[in-house]
Design a protein around this motif. Structure first.
Motif, PDB file in Angstrom:
ATOM      1  N   GLY A 179      32.787  61.615  19.748  1.00  0.00           N
ATOM      2  CA  GLY A 179      33.236  62.912  20.113  1.00  0.00           C
ATOM      3  C   GLY A 179      32.737  63.187  21.657  1.00  0.00           C
ATOM      4  N   TRP A 180      31.383  62.682  22.172  1.00  0.00           N
ATOM      5  CA  TRP A 180      30.986  62.959  23.268  1.00  0.00           C
ATOM      6  C   TRP A 180      31.937  62.095  24.393  1.00  0.00           C
ATOM      7  CZ3 TRP A 180      24.958  62.731  23.835  1.00  0.00           C
ATOM      8  CH2 TRP A 180      24.569  63.813  22.932  1.00  0.00           C
ATOM      9  N   GLY A 181      32.361  60.896  23.800  1.00  0.00           N
ATOM     10  CA  GLY A 181      33.042  59.764  24.641  1.00  0.00           C
ATOM     11  C   GLY A 181      34.261  60.411  24.562  1.00  0.00           C
ATOM     12  N   ARG A 182      35.157  60.888  23.949  1.00  0.00           N
ATOM     13  CA  ARG A 182      36.351  61.600  23.916  1.00  0.00           C
ATOM     14  C   ARG A 182      36.202  62.695  24.851  1.00  0.00           C
ATOM     15  NH1 ARG A 182      36.803  60.658  18.322  1.00  0.00           N
ATOM     16  NH2 ARG A 182      36.130  62.903  18.103  1.00  0.00           N
ATOM     17  N   HIS A 183      35.504  63.517  24.851  1.00  0.00           N
ATOM     18  CA  HIS A 183      35.049  64.709  25.841  1.00  0.00           C
ATOM     19  C   HIS A 183      34.915  64.152  27.202  1.00  0.00           C
ATOM     20  CE1 HIS A 183      33.855  68.872  27.082  1.00  0.00           C
ATOM     21  NE2 HIS A 183      33.116  68.093  27.842  1.00  0.00           N
ATOM     22  N   LEU A 184      34.270  63.363  27.428  1.00  0.00           N
ATOM     23  CA  LEU A 184      33.730  62.656  28.719  1.00  0.00           C
ATOM     24  C   LEU A 184      35.205  61.980  29.251  1.00  0.00           C
ATOM     25  CD1 LEU A 184      31.551  62.419  30.434  1.00  0.00           C
ATOM     26  CD2 LEU A 184      30.883  60.496  29.546  1.00  0.00           C
ATOM     27  N   ALA A 185      35.973  61.316  28.452  1.00  0.00           N
ATOM     28  CA  ALA A 185      37.343  60.665  28.804  1.00  0.00           C
ATOM     29  C   ALA A 185      38.083  62.087  29.607  1.00  0.00           C
ATOM     30  CB  ALA A 185      37.922  60.212  27.723  1.00  0.00           C
ATOM     31  N   VAL A 207      37.060  64.725  30.965  1.00  0.00           N
ATOM     32  CA  VAL A 207      36.349  65.198  32.171  1.00  0.00           C
ATOM     33  C   VAL A 207      36.700  64.267  33.229  1.00  0.00           C
ATOM     34  CG1 VAL A 207      34.127  65.218  33.139  1.00  0.00           C
ATOM     35  CG2 VAL A 207      34.223  66.319  30.981  1.00  0.00           C
ATOM     36  N   PHE A 208      36.658  62.977  32.890  1.00  0.00           N
ATOM     37  CA  PHE A 208      37.066  61.675  34.090  1.00  0.00           C
ATOM     38  C   PHE A 208      38.517  62.135  34.453  1.00  0.00           C
ATOM     39  CE2 PHE A 208      32.803  59.596  32.766  1.00  0.00           C
ATOM     40  CZ  PHE A 208      32.336  60.038  33.794  1.00  0.00           C
ATOM     41  N   LEU A 262      29.948  62.914  35.573  1.00  0.00           N
ATOM     42  CA  LEU A 262      28.584  62.862  34.926  1.00  0.00           C
ATOM     43  C   LEU A 262      27.565  62.722  35.687  1.00  0.00           C
ATOM     44  CD1 LEU A 262      27.858  61.450  31.625  1.00  0.00           C
ATOM     45  CD2 LEU A 262      26.410  60.583  33.690  1.00  0.00           C
ATOM     46  N   LEU A 263      26.480  63.625  35.412  1.00  0.00           N
ATOM     47  CA  LEU A 263      25.142  63.890  36.017  1.00  0.00           C
ATOM     48  C   LEU A 263      24.313  63.281  34.986  1.00  0.00           C
ATOM     49  CD1 LEU A 263      25.445  67.196  37.878  1.00  0.00           C
ATOM     50  CD2 LEU A 263      25.735  64.971  38.720  1.00  0.00           C
ATOM     51  N   ALA A 264      22.807  62.776  35.118  1.00  0.00           N
ATOM     52  CA  ALA A 264      22.052  62.119  34.247  1.00  0.00           C
ATOM     53  C   ALA A 264      20.746  62.497  34.703  1.00  0.00           C
ATOM     54  CB  ALA A 264      22.456  60.705  33.779  1.00  0.00           C
ATOM     55  N   GLY A 318      28.230  76.323  34.508  1.00  0.00           N
ATOM     56  CA  GLY A 318      29.509  75.785  33.605  1.00  0.00           C
ATOM     57  C   GLY A 318      29.586  74.503  33.351  1.00  0.00           C
ATOM     58  N   VAL A 319      28.444  73.804  33.409  1.00  0.00           N
ATOM     59  CA  VAL A 319      28.691  72.396  33.302  1.00  0.00           C
ATOM     60  C   VAL A 319      27.997  72.028  31.540  1.00  0.00           C
ATOM     61  CG1 VAL A 319      27.312  70.248  33.950  1.00  0.00           C
ATOM     62  CG2 VAL A 319      27.928  71.762  35.857  1.00  0.00           C
ATOM     63  N   THR A 320      28.648  71.284  30.987  1.00  0.00           N
ATOM     64  CA  THR A 320      28.421  70.934  29.705  1.00  0.00           C
ATOM     65  C   THR A 320      27.180  70.047  29.712  1.00  0.00           C
ATOM     66  OG1 THR A 320      30.654  70.993  28.939  1.00  0.00           O
ATOM     67  CG2 THR A 320      28.979  69.794  27.492  1.00  0.00           C
TER      68      THR A 320
END
Length: 186
Positions: A24-30, A32-33, A39-41, A131-133
């Motif tokens: 699910g994170w991968g789908r969400h991140l797609a 976003v991009f 993405l920040l880490a 508002g950053v996830t």
């Protein structure tokens, strides 16, 4: 060595339950991009290495060729890091960078084996203000970082080394899920 590998196998078995979350994170991140986000880490020590590993896979590539993706490991800019620590203190080292680089809709991945790192927790708080996830990869729950973030995968393991090894597996799982969601193929 056998004890270490047994602990790693047990942690992997437990952590495999998080596979749907990482997908699910991968789908969400797609999404976003695809919307022009980033993405920040962040993390300290070994967790910083895992954060930079993640951003390296995104800016470079994971398994197959694709466009580079906007990803920043917040500890990697040594001039900004040392200036922030000098001027604002180590508790602000990531939060200030989140405020500089984060935009609504972006994602911050917070890595902490303890889940208690004050500077990583401060970064998550700053991300929420913008508002950053926020997603956390931590060691055993409960911990403040997992509780604060929008979502978390907590690794139940007896040692920091095993937690970090599982975080690397989760980073790779996220990269694979992201590439799948982006339709990246060989």
């Amino acid at each position: 060595m056998e004890d270490h590998l047994a602990a790693l196998a047990e942690a992997a078995r437990r952590t495999s339950e998080s596979a749907p979350k990482i997908t699910g994170w991968g789908r969400h991140l797609a999404g976003v991009f695809e919307a022009g986000g980033r993405l920040l880490a962040c993390g300290n020590g070994g967790s910083a290495a895992e954060a930079q590993h993640l951003t390296g896979e995104l800016v470079g590539r994971f398994r197959h060729e694709r466009q580079p993706l906007s990803a920043i490991a917040l500890h990697a800019d040594t001039s900004a890091t040392t200036a922030i620590v000098n001027d604002y203190g180590d508790h602000e080292v990531f939060a200030r960078q989140v405020r500089a680089h984060g935009r609504p809709g972006d994602v911050l991945v917070c890595l902490s084996t303890s889940g208690t790192s004050p500077n990583v927790v401060a970064a998550a708080k700053a991300a929420h203000e913008l508002g950053v996830t926020t997603w956390a990869l931590t060691g055993p729950a409960p911990n403040p970082l997992a509780a604060l973030c929008d979502d978390a995968v907590t690794v139940e393991a007896p040692t920091v080394a095993t937690v970090q090894e599982m975080h690397l597996a989760l980073v790779h799982g996220l990269c694979a899920a992201l590439d799948d969601a982006l339709g990246v193929t060989a």
